[in-house]
Structure formats: C-alpha cells, structure tokens
Scaffold this motif. Structure first.
Motif, PDB file in Angstrom:
ATOM      1  N   TYR A 302     -38.362  25.876 -41.610  1.00  0.00           N
ATOM      2  CA  TYR A 302     -39.369  26.462 -40.729  1.00  0.00           C
ATOM      3  C   TYR A 302     -39.997  25.406 -39.810  1.00  0.00           C
ATOM      4  O   TYR A 302     -40.238  25.655 -38.630  1.00  0.00           O
ATOM      5  CB  TYR A 302     -40.462  27.165 -41.539  1.00  0.00           C
ATOM      6  CG  TYR A 302     -39.967  28.378 -42.289  1.00  0.00           C
ATOM      7  CD1 TYR A 302     -39.106  29.278 -41.683  1.00  0.00           C
ATOM      8  CD2 TYR A 302     -40.354  28.632 -43.597  1.00  0.00           C
ATOM      9  CE1 TYR A 302     -38.634  30.391 -42.360  1.00  0.00           C
ATOM     10  CE2 TYR A 302     -39.899  29.743 -44.288  1.00  0.00           C
ATOM     11  CZ  TYR A 302     -39.030  30.618 -43.666  1.00  0.00           C
ATOM     12  OH  TYR A 302     -38.571  31.717 -44.334  1.00  0.00           O
ATOM     13  N   THR A 318     -39.502  31.781 -36.158  1.00  0.00           N
ATOM     14  CA  THR A 318     -38.808  32.251 -37.366  1.00  0.00           C
ATOM     15  C   THR A 318     -39.841  32.586 -38.439  1.00  0.00           C
ATOM     16  O   THR A 318     -39.486  33.074 -39.505  1.00  0.00           O
ATOM     17  CB  THR A 318     -37.858  31.169 -37.914  1.00  0.00           C
ATOM     18  OG1 THR A 318     -38.573  29.945 -38.000  1.00  0.00           O
ATOM     19  CG2 THR A 318     -36.635  30.994 -37.039  1.00  0.00           C
ATOM     20  N   ILE A 319     -41.092  32.299 -38.141  1.00  0.00           N
ATOM     21  CA  ILE A 319     -42.171  32.574 -39.105  1.00  0.00           C
ATOM     22  C   ILE A 319     -43.489  32.615 -38.334  1.00  0.00           C
ATOM     23  O   ILE A 319     -43.583  32.032 -37.247  1.00  0.00           O
ATOM     24  CB  ILE A 319     -42.192  31.472 -40.194  1.00  0.00           C
ATOM     25  CG1 ILE A 319     -43.034  31.885 -41.398  1.00  0.00           C
ATOM     26  CG2 ILE A 319     -42.711  30.137 -39.668  1.00  0.00           C
ATOM     27  CD1 ILE A 319     -42.211  32.208 -42.596  1.00  0.00           C
TER      28      ILE A 319
END
Lengths: 479, 253
Positions: A302, A318-319
């Motif tokens: 991450y 992605t997060i």
C-alpha cells in the motif's frame, strides 16, 4: 496583438477536442448509451468553433510571445469549457460547476472528481473523461502544433510558452524534434501499458482508460474504488512502473531507450527523484507496519502504491489513506507538494525545483563559510545561472503562497483546515486526491461550489506553471 | 476565397449548429413521449389491475363472511361478480409482462388465488363451516392474506420501476432542454466572433482603401492599401491602382 491569430490557433485546438469527442460518441452509439446526443452535439460545437476561424484567418509564420502566451492560456481555458459540454448536456451529477471542475481536472491531469458513482456513467462519457487526461497530459497546445503544419518559428514560441524552460535543458534538439520525441514516448508508453494491463486481466476498455490516466499522470479511474477494485498485484505493479516512467523527463526516457549519453542513469535529478520516492516508501511502510495497520507485506504494497501515485501526481488509489497515521499523511502531503520531474506529463511544483532549492541551500551555507569564494550551482556538471536560480525560488514562494491563499479561501467557506490545505496542495500540484473529506477514495462533491471554482483556478495555475496565467493579467506591461 | 462565400459559410455553420440543436431537442422530446407512453403501458396498467384485484379480493372476503353467516344468495352473488372482476384484472396483468421476473409474480398470484378459491367454491351454508369463525381464520383468512400480499408485491415491483422510469424522464428532460440552452449561448458567442471576422475581412480592408485613396489625392502619396486577402476587395485595390495609373498616363499625354 493579433487577436485573429490567437483565435485561429485556439480553433485548431478545438478541432482536436472534436475528434476525441467524436470517438467517444462512436463508443456511445455502438453501446446505445444515453450519452450519444451529448457527445455528438459537443463534438459538433467544438468542430464548428474550430473550423470557423480557419475560414477567415490566414496562417501566420510568426507568433509573438504575447500571442503565444494568449494562445496557450486561452487555448487551455477554451478547451476546458468545451470539455465540460458533454457533462453539462448529459446531466446526472453534473451541474455547470461540477462539469467545469471535472473537465479542468481532466485536462490539467489533476484527477480530482466530483462524481459519487463513476460506474453509472456511460462508457462513451468515461472514455471522454480519460481522453481529457491524455490530451491534457501532453499539453493540448503542444499536441496541436505537433500535428498541424506551421512554421518552426511559431512552433518554437508556442513550445517555449507551453513548456517550462527547465524542461528543455534535457532536450538537445530543435523544437520540431522535441515535439516528435514527446509524442513518440507518449504514444509508446500508452500502447505498451494498455497491452500489459489487458494481459494482466483488465478489460480492454478499462486498460486503455487507465493507461490514458497513468501516462498523463492524471488519475481518473473507471471504477469507484479506483485500482483497489481489481485487487491485483500484477496490475498494481504495472501501473506503478508506468507512473514512475510518466513522472520522468520524456527526453531522458527517450535518450535511455536510444542508448544516448544524456540518459536517466547519468541524471542526478532522476537519481535523487527515485531516492526520494524510495525513502518515502520505506518511511510510510515502517509506520504502517509498526502502527499495526497491516502485515509487513501489505504495508509495503500500500505504501509503495500511494507514495508513487502521489509522488508522480497521478492520484490512483489502492486503499483509503484517510485513516492512516498522521506521520504517513504528512509524508504523502510532502510528495503532493514535491510532484514529479520537469519535462514529464505532471504538473505542480516539480522535483527539479526542489532539487535546485536544496542545492541553493548548500550553496548559501558554503558562501557563508567562504565569503570570498565564487560558488556556482551545478546540476550534472552544468552551471545553473543566477536567473534560473532566482526564478526557481520565486516560483516556489509563489506556489506556496497560492496554496496558503486557496486554503484561506476554502476555510472562509467553512471547509475544515486539513481538507482545505490538502485539496489546495493536491489541485495546484495536479495530484488529485487530498486528505480529510477529499481523501484517496473520496471525492470533491461536498465542497461548496465557489470552493470548487477556486480549486479549478489552482489546477490551471499548476498546469500552466503559474506565470503563464499571471502574465496575462498584466496586459499593459506587454505593450 | 470570395467574401460572399466566407459570409455564407459563417451563416451556414450557425444554421447547422442551431438546426442540430433543434433536431436533438426534438429527438429527446420524442423519447420522453415514448417513455411516458411506456410508463403508462408498462407499469401503470399493472398497478391499476393490481388495485382492482385487491378490491375484488376484499369483496370476495365479504362474500365469504356472508356465506358463513348463512346468507347464501347474497354471498354467492358477491363472490361470483368479484371473481369475474378479479379474473379480468388478472388477465390484464398477465398480458402485460414488462418487468424482469414479473411472470414469477403472476404465477404466484395465480396459484395462491386458486387455493383461496378452492376454499369458498364448495358449499358453505348448511355445512359445518357455517357460523364457524375458527374455519374462517384457519382456512380462508390466511389464504386471503397470502394472495393480497402477492398482489402487493407485484404492485411494488411496478411502482419501483415506474419511479425509476420517472427519474430517467427527469434526466431526459434535462437532455432535451440543454442542447437548446447550449445552442443559444454558442450562437451568441458565434455572433460576436462573426462580427469580429466581418470587421476583419470587410471593414478593415475598406478603411485601408479609403485611407489610401485619401492619402493619394490629399497628400499625393502612392496608392497601396496593402490588402492581403485574395478576394473582391483585393480586386478593387488592383482596379483602383489601374485607374490611377491610367489617369497618370492620360495626364502625361
């Protein structure tokens, strides 16, 4: 200033918009979507306004600097206006200000969005949204002067206006060659990434859209969860590699591919840029791991994606970083301000200026230690003249000043401090996501309309290197 | 390019832009018309049929209660008319399948209605069922509620779809109006530009011609209007130059 020459060139820019709008219309028509009429009509408007000046104004072999600046600045503003037409016509979440915000965010490759549900948008409109990134990434004006015939003198004026002077230091070619190199690298990277993403499991449509957004360091995704939707390591790795390449000076990439001397391995700026990114990834990973947020592997995964995404001004996610520890957010904010290398598709402050800034500090310390010594600032063995040094310092101060002013304006509109500051930094840096209410998986829809408008000015200032727009405000001094 | 052609092209582009905006608005409005018709045909009919079925069902319930209380004639009369009302409404709903899985809902109504009907079709008056409240609640009322809830489910399905369709209509109305608004704004900008270009190709060269002629006869300057366009005004400049040279030749003679 010959207004007709400015209008003629803006017309050419609009014709390119019309072409991409027409391609988007064809996609919508093929899929029988609700965006058929909005895209077709927008394409027609762009074409009519593009063709109109060509009938009345003859081409000119000479363009003055004032005319060049006007072409670039008004070309961008007109492009953004025309780009907002399909959104306005389609409706949904797009009010006038939202459509303008989405269009400016697309063309300036910022990638901030006001859409809550991206997946309900027709594919034709999604393609147009990604196309704005792609056209804006290379610089719509550069794209136009590259394709359309014109004299080398006029091309050089437009090139000088559109491109930062520092960017040209790594190009040892004439204007025409610089433009050609830009296009080759741009097209090459786009095609290669599309193929790789497709092979990694993305649909062709998603692959081409994400590839447009990556190479332009934009950040618009076709999914609400951005890259997190795919939950695929191979896709993340491909996108990370291309984000890094898109953040590197295109001239350096071109020279590296051809095996020329002036390549990325010889560039101290490139080495420093990569080192900064690596240090950022390590710091964020360690903090995430020791804060018990994720296991070590996920912490690295991450952290690497988010640091590279913000450090290259792309803005994919992605997060959601909104819940990350404060230390990691501060690191990410640093990368939001630092931005990528000059001569890439990214906007904002640019790493090269940060590099010169650190070198200038070193020079200042040396001159205090040795008051009589003649100390020059050098990058890769080349002396940076005093004028460039001063220009860089003024640019950095002005840049930070604009962030402060926009933050103040947003807080006046009752936006909280953190959201206001991070959105100001993210928009002038053409990064996209900020923190607080505009975090990586959030959007800008809840900001006040006036606030959104201020942020679009930030985006344009960041894209046009501030001085382009400001110089037009002082028309008297041109005369 | 001739001036006439340039002006004509300008007007043509303006006309094309307005015509297409008009055509697009008409297209979107005709789509709205179709959607409204579809809304009525697809959902409204079924919703109305469902309401009629519920009304018929409630009448049947009253008829059953009359039979239980021993009123055979009145009870059977109500049941017969309510049954035919129910069946005709059911037929409308059955022949108007427009939503996904709507046939399943219809099938469920049909099955549960048959079970319900089987409860009241056999004789009630003069049997053990007469005056039996217990029989009514255990055998009849449960099935009555079941049919009713299934009709309600069908109605909800169509109401939801109608709501969605109405929301889509709002979007369509926006798409019908917007090309008109955009066309008006674009036409205004276009006219400002047109005015500027007319000045550029007509007014500016004419002024140059006037000034050159004045310069020639007032200050004896050479006649040169420096018209760069290759149109009628350029021809006029050449003709004036020819005329001046002929006058010169005549004067010299």
């Amino acid at each position: 200033m010959r207004k007709e020459i400015v209008i003629r060139h803006i017309g050419m820019v609009l014709i390119f918009n019309a072409i991409f709008l027409f391609i988007s219309f064809l996609i919508s028509l093929y899929l029988s979507e609700t965006s058929v009429v909005p895209l077709l009509y927008s394409s027609l408007i762009a074409l009519v306004f593009g063709l109109f000046p060509l009938i009345y104004v003859k081409p000119s072999h000479y363009i003055s600097i004032w005319e060049g600046t006007s072409i670039v600045v008004f070309g961008w503003i007109t492009t953004c206006l025309v780009g907002s037409l399909p959104y306005i016509l389609w409706g949904g979440e797009f009010s006038f200000i939202n459509a303008w915000f989405e269009s400016v965010s697309g063309f300036t490759t910022t990638g901030s969005t006001i859409i809550n549900d991206i997946e309900i948008l027709p594919k034709g409109l999604l393609f147009w949204r990604s196309s704005t990134h792609w056209l804006g990434g290379i610089g719509i004006v550069l794209f136009t002067i590259l394709i359309l015939p014109g004299s080398n003198t006029s091309k050089l004026v437009l090139l000088n206006t559109e491109m930062s002077p520092l960017a040209k230091s790594n190009f040892k070619f004439r204007a025409k060659e610089i433009l050609r190199i830009l296009l080759y690298v741009y097209l090459g990277l786009t095609i290669l990434e599309t193929i790789l993403l497709n092979l990694a499991g993305m649909s062709f449509f998603d692959a081409i859209n994400h590839s447009f957004a990556t190479i332009a360091t934009g950040g618009f995704s076709t999914k609400n969860l951005s890259i997190a939707y795919y939950n695929s390591i191979s896709i993340e790795v491909i996108i990370m590699v291309f984000m890094v390449f898109s953040g590197v000076h295109f001239g350096l990439t071109f020279n590296t591919i051809l095996g020329n001397k002036n390549n990325i391995f010889k560039s101290s700026i490139f080495k420093a840029y990569i080192t900064f990114l690596l240090v950022g990834v390590i710091l964020v990973s360690l903090k995430l791991y020791f804060s018990d947020m994720y296991p070590w592997w996920e912490s690295v995964r991450y952290a690497a994606f988010q640091v590279i995404s913000l450090g290259t001004t792309t803005g994919f996610a992605t997060i959601d970083t909104a819940n990350w520890p404060s230390f990691t957010q501060i690191i990410l904010i640093y990368f939001t301000i630092q931005c990528a290398m000059i001569g890439s598709t990214s906007g904002g402050l640019k790493f090269d200026r940060i590099f010169i800034f650190f070198k200038a500090i070193k020079k200042q310390i040396k001159s205090i230690q040795h008051p009589h010594a003649v100390i020059s600032l050098k990058v890769d063995g080349n002396s940076i003249n005093e004028k460039t040094e001063i220009h860089t310092m003024i640019f950095i101060i002005l840049y930070l000043g604009i962030i402060f002013i926009t933050t103040a304006l947003l807080t006046y509109l009752d936006v909280d401090n953190f959201t206001a500051f991070s959105s100001s930094a993210a928009t002038i840096g053409n990064v996209g996501p900020g923190f607080g209410n505009v975090s990586s998986l959030g959007n800008y829809s809840n900001l006040p309309d006036l606030g959104k408008f201020f942020l679009t000015i930030n985006m344009l200032l960041g894209r046009l290197e501030i001085f382009g727009i400001i110089s037009l405000l002082f028309i008297k001094s041109w005369r | 390019m001739k001036i006439k052609f340039k002006i004509l092209t300008g007007f043509l582009l303006l006309i094309i832009m307005l015509l297409i905006a008009g055509a697009m608005s008409i297209y979107e409005f005709s789509r709205i018309g179709k959607s409204v018709r579809a809304l009525i045909d697809d959902n409204y009919k079924t919703i109305e049929a469902s309401k009629t079925m519920i009304e018929a069902l409630e009448r049947e319930d009253s008829g059953i209660l009359l039979l239980i209380s021993g009123k055979w004639k009145e009870g059977r009369q109500i049941l017969q008319s309510a049954d035919s009302l129910f069946l005709s409404a059911f037929d409308i709903a059955k022949n108007n399948l427009t939503e996904k899985d709507e046939d399943m809902y219809i099938e469920k109504i049909e099955t549960s209605y048959l079970i319900f009907k089987n409860k009241w079709e056999p004789p009630i008056v003069g049997t053990s069922k007469e005056n039996s409240v217990n029989w009514y609640f255990t055998e009849v009322h449960i099935n009555f509620i079941k049919v009713k809830s299934e009709i309600n489910a069908l109605m909800t399905l169509n109401q939801d779809s109608m709501y969605l369709e109405a929301s889509e209509l709002k979007e369509q109305a926006h798409r019908a109006i917007m090309p008109g608004i955009v066309a008006i704004v674009s036409a205004l900008i276009f006219l400002v530009m047109f005015n500027f270009f007319i000045g550029l190709i007509l007014v500016r060269p004419i002024k140059k011609l006037i000034n050159s002629v004045k310069g020639y006869y007032l200050h004896s300057q050479n006649f040169d209007a420096e018209i760069s366009n290759h149109d009628e005004l350029k021809e006029l400049e050449i003709e004036i130059q020819n005329l001046i040279s002929r006058i010169h030749q005549k004067n010299e003679k």
